[in-house]
Design an enzyme around this catalytic site. Structure first.
Site, PDB file in Angstrom:
ATOM      1  CE  LYS A  40      -2.493   1.666   3.696  1.00 43.91           C
ATOM      2  NZ  LYS A  40      -2.488   3.148   3.750  1.00 43.91           N
ATOM      3  CE  LYS A  69      -7.645   7.117   3.991  1.00 50.46           C
ATOM      4  NZ  LYS A  69      -6.254   6.628   3.841  1.00 50.46           N
ATOM      5  CB  THR A 123     -11.057   4.598  12.280  1.00 51.73           C
ATOM      6  OG1 THR A 123      -9.838   4.826  11.603  1.00 51.73           O
ATOM      7  CG2 THR A 123     -11.706   3.331  11.821  1.00 51.73           C
ATOM      8  CD  GLN A 193      -4.603   1.559  13.673  1.00 53.63           C
ATOM      9  OE1 GLN A 193      -5.766   1.889  13.892  1.00 53.63           O
ATOM     10  NE2 GLN A 193      -4.025   1.745  12.508  1.00 53.63           N
TER      11      GLN A 193
HETATM   12  O1  C5P Z   1       0.921   0.836  11.125  1.00 52.65           O
HETATM   13  P1  C5P Z   1      -0.467   0.310  10.996  1.00 52.65           P
HETATM   14  O2  C5P Z   1      -0.534  -1.173  10.764  1.00 52.65           O
HETATM   15  O3  C5P Z   1      -1.376   0.784  12.085  1.00 52.65           O
HETATM   16  O4  C5P Z   1      -0.940   0.977   9.638  1.00 52.65           O
HETATM   17  C1  C5P Z   1      -2.187   0.813   9.136  1.00 52.65           C
HETATM   18  C2  C5P Z   1      -2.317   1.460   7.794  1.00 52.65           C
HETATM   19  O5  C5P Z   1      -3.680   1.471   7.462  1.00 52.65           O
HETATM   20  C3  C5P Z   1      -1.857   2.897   7.730  1.00 52.65           C
HETATM   21  O6  C5P Z   1      -1.372   3.133   6.394  1.00 52.65           O
HETATM   22  C4  C5P Z   1      -3.107   3.699   7.968  1.00 52.65           C
HETATM   23  O7  C5P Z   1      -3.135   4.933   7.314  1.00 52.65           O
HETATM   24  C5  C5P Z   1      -4.166   2.798   7.358  1.00 52.65           C
HETATM   25  N1  C5P Z   1      -5.494   2.903   7.980  1.00 52.65           N
HETATM   26  C6  C5P Z   1      -5.718   2.676   9.326  1.00 52.65           C
HETATM   27  N2  C5P Z   1      -6.971   2.727   9.846  1.00 52.65           N
HETATM   28  C7  C5P Z   1      -7.980   3.027   9.073  1.00 52.65           C
HETATM   29  C8  C5P Z   1      -7.796   3.264   7.717  1.00 52.65           C
HETATM   30  C9  C5P Z   1      -6.514   3.198   7.195  1.00 52.65           C
HETATM   31  O8  C5P Z   1      -4.788   2.406  10.069  1.00 52.65           O
HETATM   32  N3  C5P Z   1      -9.192   3.049   9.581  1.00 52.65           N
END
Ligand code: C5P
Length: 237
Positions: A40, A69, A123, A193
Protein backbone atom coordinates in the site's frame (compact mmCIF):
# COMPACT_ATOMS: atom_id res chain seq x y z
CA UNK A 1 -17.31 -16.07 -1.23
CA UNK A 2 -15.79 -18.36 -3.86
CA UNK A 3 -13.24 -15.74 -5.00
CA UNK A 4 -12.11 -14.98 -1.46
CA UNK A 5 -11.31 -18.56 -0.71
CA UNK A 6 -9.14 -18.82 -3.77
CA UNK A 7 -6.79 -16.00 -2.71
CA UNK A 8 -3.56 -17.56 -1.35
CA UNK A 9 -2.77 -16.46 2.25
CA UNK A 10 0.43 -14.69 1.18
CA UNK A 11 -1.48 -12.47 -1.26
CA UNK A 12 -3.97 -11.43 1.44
CA UNK A 13 -1.36 -9.47 3.37
CA UNK A 14 -0.91 -5.88 2.20
CA UNK A 15 2.10 -4.13 3.72
CA UNK A 16 1.62 -0.38 4.22
CA UNK A 17 4.77 1.40 3.05
CA UNK A 18 4.39 4.16 5.64
CA UNK A 19 7.99 5.37 5.52
CA UNK A 20 9.24 8.88 4.74
CA UNK A 21 11.15 8.25 1.53
CA UNK A 22 10.98 5.98 -1.51
CA UNK A 23 14.55 4.93 -0.75
CA UNK A 24 13.44 3.52 2.60
CA UNK A 25 10.42 1.94 0.94
CA UNK A 26 12.69 0.22 -1.61
CA UNK A 27 14.79 -1.17 1.24
CA UNK A 28 11.68 -2.55 2.96
CA UNK A 29 10.53 -4.17 -0.30
CA UNK A 30 13.99 -5.69 -0.83
CA UNK A 31 14.07 -7.06 2.73
CA UNK A 32 10.60 -8.58 2.43
CA UNK A 33 11.41 -10.17 -0.94
CA UNK A 34 9.01 -12.87 -2.02
CA UNK A 35 7.36 -13.00 1.42
CA UNK A 36 5.11 -10.10 0.38
CA UNK A 37 3.26 -9.58 -2.90
CA UNK A 38 1.05 -6.57 -2.12
CA UNK A 39 2.01 -3.03 -1.01
CA UNK A 40 0.00 0.00 0.00
CA UNK A 41 1.32 3.40 -1.01
CA UNK A 42 -0.38 6.11 1.02
CA UNK A 43 -0.48 9.88 1.15
CA UNK A 44 2.87 10.28 2.93
CA UNK A 45 4.82 8.47 0.21
CA UNK A 46 2.63 9.69 -2.66
CA UNK A 47 4.00 13.17 -2.06
CA UNK A 48 7.61 12.02 -2.02
CA UNK A 49 7.93 9.94 -5.17
CA UNK A 50 5.37 7.28 -4.31
CA UNK A 51 3.85 7.12 -7.79
CA UNK A 52 7.21 6.30 -9.36
CA UNK A 53 7.73 3.67 -6.68
CA UNK A 54 4.28 2.26 -7.47
CA UNK A 55 5.35 1.95 -11.10
CA UNK A 56 8.54 0.16 -10.09
CA UNK A 57 6.61 -2.27 -7.91
CA UNK A 58 4.14 -3.02 -10.70
CA UNK A 59 7.17 -3.61 -12.95
CA UNK A 60 8.49 -6.12 -10.39
CA UNK A 61 5.21 -8.02 -10.53
CA UNK A 62 3.94 -6.74 -7.16
CA UNK A 63 0.35 -5.67 -6.52
CA UNK A 64 -0.07 -2.03 -5.58
CA UNK A 65 -2.81 -0.42 -3.50
CA UNK A 66 -2.83 3.35 -4.07
CA UNK A 67 -4.42 4.76 -0.92
CA UNK A 68 -5.16 8.19 -2.39
CA UNK A 69 -8.58 8.69 -0.73
CA UNK A 70 -9.88 10.75 -3.65
CA UNK A 71 -12.75 13.19 -3.27
CA UNK A 72 -13.63 15.98 -5.71
CA UNK A 73 -16.25 16.87 -8.28
CA UNK A 74 -17.14 14.03 -10.66
CA UNK A 75 -15.24 15.34 -13.68
CA UNK A 76 -12.01 15.68 -11.72
CA UNK A 77 -12.30 12.25 -10.11
CA UNK A 78 -13.14 10.64 -13.47
CA UNK A 79 -10.04 12.11 -15.13
CA UNK A 80 -7.79 11.31 -12.17
CA UNK A 81 -8.92 7.68 -12.13
CA UNK A 82 -8.40 7.39 -15.89
CA UNK A 83 -4.74 8.27 -15.22
CA UNK A 84 -4.48 5.89 -12.26
CA UNK A 85 -5.91 3.08 -14.42
CA UNK A 86 -2.91 3.46 -16.76
CA UNK A 87 -0.47 2.82 -13.90
CA UNK A 88 -1.43 -0.83 -13.54
CA UNK A 89 -2.22 -0.62 -9.83
CA UNK A 90 -4.80 -3.01 -8.33
CA UNK A 91 -6.63 -1.00 -5.63
CA UNK A 92 -7.51 2.69 -5.35
CA UNK A 93 -9.39 4.36 -2.48
CA UNK A 94 -12.08 6.99 -3.01
CA UNK A 95 -14.09 8.60 -0.22
CA UNK A 96 -17.52 7.00 0.06
CA UNK A 97 -19.37 9.83 -1.67
CA UNK A 98 -21.87 8.55 -4.25
CA UNK A 99 -20.92 10.95 -7.04
CA UNK A 100 -17.20 10.53 -6.52
CA UNK A 101 -17.52 6.73 -6.60
CA UNK A 102 -19.70 6.78 -9.70
CA UNK A 103 -17.16 9.03 -11.44
CA UNK A 104 -14.26 6.83 -10.33
CA UNK A 105 -15.95 3.74 -11.75
CA UNK A 106 -16.57 5.57 -15.05
CA UNK A 107 -12.99 6.85 -15.14
CA UNK A 108 -11.48 3.41 -14.83
CA UNK A 109 -13.29 2.56 -18.05
CA UNK A 110 -12.49 -0.96 -19.23
CA UNK A 111 -9.71 -1.60 -16.69
CA UNK A 112 -11.41 -4.15 -14.47
CA UNK A 113 -8.11 -5.07 -12.80
CA UNK A 114 -8.30 -1.75 -10.95
CA UNK A 115 -10.70 -2.09 -8.03
CA UNK A 116 -12.31 1.03 -6.60
CA UNK A 117 -12.59 0.85 -2.81
CA UNK A 118 -14.69 3.19 -0.70
CA UNK A 119 -13.54 4.71 2.55
CA UNK A 120 -16.90 4.69 4.34
CA UNK A 121 -16.15 6.61 7.53
CA UNK A 122 -12.67 7.55 8.73
CA UNK A 123 -11.97 5.82 12.03
CA UNK A 124 -10.89 9.17 13.44
CA UNK A 125 -14.57 10.16 13.38
CA UNK A 126 -16.57 9.21 16.47
CA UNK A 127 -20.09 9.61 17.87
CA UNK A 128 -19.45 13.16 19.10
CA UNK A 129 -18.62 14.22 15.51
CA UNK A 130 -21.90 12.76 14.21
CA UNK A 131 -23.80 14.48 17.04
CA UNK A 132 -22.13 17.77 16.20
CA UNK A 133 -23.28 17.39 12.58
CA UNK A 134 -26.84 16.51 13.76
CA UNK A 135 -26.61 13.12 12.09
CA UNK A 136 -29.12 11.01 14.05
CA UNK A 137 -27.26 7.69 13.78
CA UNK A 138 -24.68 5.59 15.55
CA UNK A 139 -21.27 5.29 13.91
CA UNK A 140 -22.12 1.67 12.97
CA UNK A 141 -25.35 2.79 11.25
CA UNK A 142 -23.48 5.58 9.46
CA UNK A 143 -20.83 3.10 8.24
CA UNK A 144 -23.59 0.74 7.01
CA UNK A 145 -25.42 3.53 5.17
CA UNK A 146 -22.26 4.88 3.54
CA UNK A 147 -21.26 1.34 2.49
CA UNK A 148 -24.69 0.75 0.95
CA UNK A 149 -24.48 3.99 -1.02
CA UNK A 150 -20.92 3.25 -2.15
CA UNK A 151 -21.85 -0.20 -3.41
CA UNK A 152 -24.95 1.16 -5.15
CA UNK A 153 -22.68 3.67 -6.89
CA UNK A 154 -20.64 0.79 -8.31
CA UNK A 155 -17.54 0.46 -6.15
CA UNK A 156 -15.90 -2.94 -5.75
CA UNK A 157 -15.56 -2.95 -2.00
CA UNK A 158 -14.85 -1.04 1.17
CA UNK A 159 -12.15 -0.36 3.72
CA UNK A 160 -13.40 -1.48 7.13
CA UNK A 161 -12.02 -1.85 10.63
CA UNK A 162 -11.86 -5.40 11.95
CA UNK A 163 -14.79 -4.75 14.25
CA UNK A 164 -17.05 -3.74 11.35
CA UNK A 165 -16.16 -6.60 9.02
CA UNK A 166 -18.72 -9.18 10.15
CA UNK A 167 -21.62 -6.75 9.90
CA UNK A 168 -20.45 -5.44 6.52
CA UNK A 169 -19.84 -8.91 5.09
CA UNK A 170 -23.39 -9.83 6.00
CA UNK A 171 -24.71 -6.60 4.54
CA UNK A 172 -22.66 -6.58 1.32
CA UNK A 173 -22.69 -10.29 0.53
CA UNK A 174 -19.89 -12.35 -0.92
CA UNK A 175 -19.28 -10.31 -4.06
CA UNK A 176 -17.71 -7.21 -2.49
CA UNK A 177 -14.13 -6.78 -1.34
CA UNK A 178 -13.41 -5.90 2.29
CA UNK A 179 -9.94 -4.64 3.18
CA UNK A 180 -9.09 -4.26 6.86
CA UNK A 181 -6.30 -2.03 8.21
CA UNK A 182 -5.45 -1.46 11.85
CA UNK A 183 -4.93 -5.13 12.69
CA UNK A 184 -2.40 -6.42 15.23
CA UNK A 185 -1.14 -9.92 15.93
CA UNK A 186 -1.64 -11.22 19.48
CA UNK A 187 0.89 -9.54 21.78
CA UNK A 188 1.96 -6.87 19.26
CA UNK A 189 1.96 -3.18 20.25
CA UNK A 190 -1.30 -1.44 19.32
CA UNK A 191 0.50 1.88 18.67
CA UNK A 192 -2.27 4.46 18.19
CA UNK A 193 -4.82 1.92 16.89
CA UNK A 194 -7.65 1.60 19.39
CA UNK A 195 -10.28 -0.73 17.96
CA UNK A 196 -7.96 -3.50 16.81
CA UNK A 197 -8.56 -7.12 15.89
CA UNK A 198 -5.96 -9.70 14.96
CA UNK A 199 -5.34 -10.49 11.27
CA UNK A 200 -6.91 -13.92 11.84
CA UNK A 201 -10.03 -12.43 13.43
CA UNK A 202 -10.45 -9.99 10.53
CA UNK A 203 -10.10 -12.77 7.95
CA UNK A 204 -12.45 -15.04 9.88
CA UNK A 205 -15.02 -12.26 10.08
CA UNK A 206 -14.97 -11.99 6.30
CA UNK A 207 -12.14 -9.64 5.27
CA UNK A 208 -10.44 -10.47 1.99
CA UNK A 209 -7.20 -8.62 2.76
CA UNK A 210 -5.53 -7.12 5.83
CA UNK A 211 -3.24 -4.09 5.81
CA UNK A 212 -0.30 -4.13 8.23
CA UNK A 213 2.20 -1.31 8.66
CA UNK A 214 4.13 -0.70 11.83
CA UNK A 215 3.99 -4.22 13.21
CA UNK A 216 6.14 -5.27 10.24
CA UNK A 217 8.04 -2.03 9.57
CA UNK A 218 9.31 -1.80 13.15
CA UNK A 219 10.25 -5.46 13.51
CA UNK A 220 13.94 -6.31 13.85
CA UNK A 221 13.34 -8.99 11.23
CA UNK A 222 10.73 -7.56 8.86
CA UNK A 223 10.59 -10.61 6.62
CA UNK A 224 10.00 -12.95 9.54
CA UNK A 225 7.30 -10.59 10.89
CA UNK A 226 5.51 -10.61 7.52
CA UNK A 227 5.74 -14.37 7.26
CA UNK A 228 4.25 -14.70 10.76
CA UNK A 229 1.20 -12.66 9.69
CA UNK A 230 0.81 -14.82 6.57
CA UNK A 231 0.91 -17.93 8.77
CA UNK A 232 -1.82 -16.48 10.98
CA UNK A 233 -3.96 -15.85 7.89
CA UNK A 234 -3.19 -19.31 6.53
CA UNK A 235 -4.34 -20.93 9.76
CA UNK A 236 -7.86 -19.54 9.35
CA UNK A 237 -8.13 -18.64 5.64
O1 C5P B 1 0.92 0.84 11.13
P1 C5P B 1 -0.47 0.31 11.00
O2 C5P B 1 -0.53 -1.17 10.76
O3 C5P B 1 -1.38 0.78 12.09
O4 C5P B 1 -0.94 0.98 9.64
C1 C5P B 1 -2.19 0.81 9.14
C2 C5P B 1 -2.32 1.46 7.79
O5 C5P B 1 -3.68 1.47 7.46
C3 C5P B 1 -1.86 2.90 7.73
O6 C5P B 1 -1.37 3.13 6.39
C4 C5P B 1 -3.11 3.70 7.97
O7 C5P B 1 -3.13 4.93 7.31
C5 C5P B 1 -4.17 2.80 7.36
N1 C5P B 1 -5.49 2.90 7.98
C6 C5P B 1 -5.72 2.68 9.33
N2 C5P B 1 -6.97 2.73 9.85
C7 C5P B 1 -7.98 3.03 9.07
C8 C5P B 1 -7.80 3.26 7.72
C9 C5P B 1 -6.51 3.20 7.20
O8 C5P B 1 -4.79 2.41 10.07
N3 C5P B 1 -9.19 3.05 9.58
Amino acid sequence: MADRLRIPARDRLIVALDVPTVEEARQVVARLGDAVTFYKVGLQLLFSGGLELGNELVGQGKNVFLDAKLLDIGETVRNAVANVARLGVRFLTVHGDKRAIRAAVEGRDGDTALKILAVTVLTSLDQSDLDELHIPMTVAEWVALRARHALAAGCDGVIASGLEVAQLRQQLGAGSLIITPGVRSPGASHDDQRRVTTPAEAIQAGADYVVVGRQILRASDQRRAAMAVVEEIEAVG
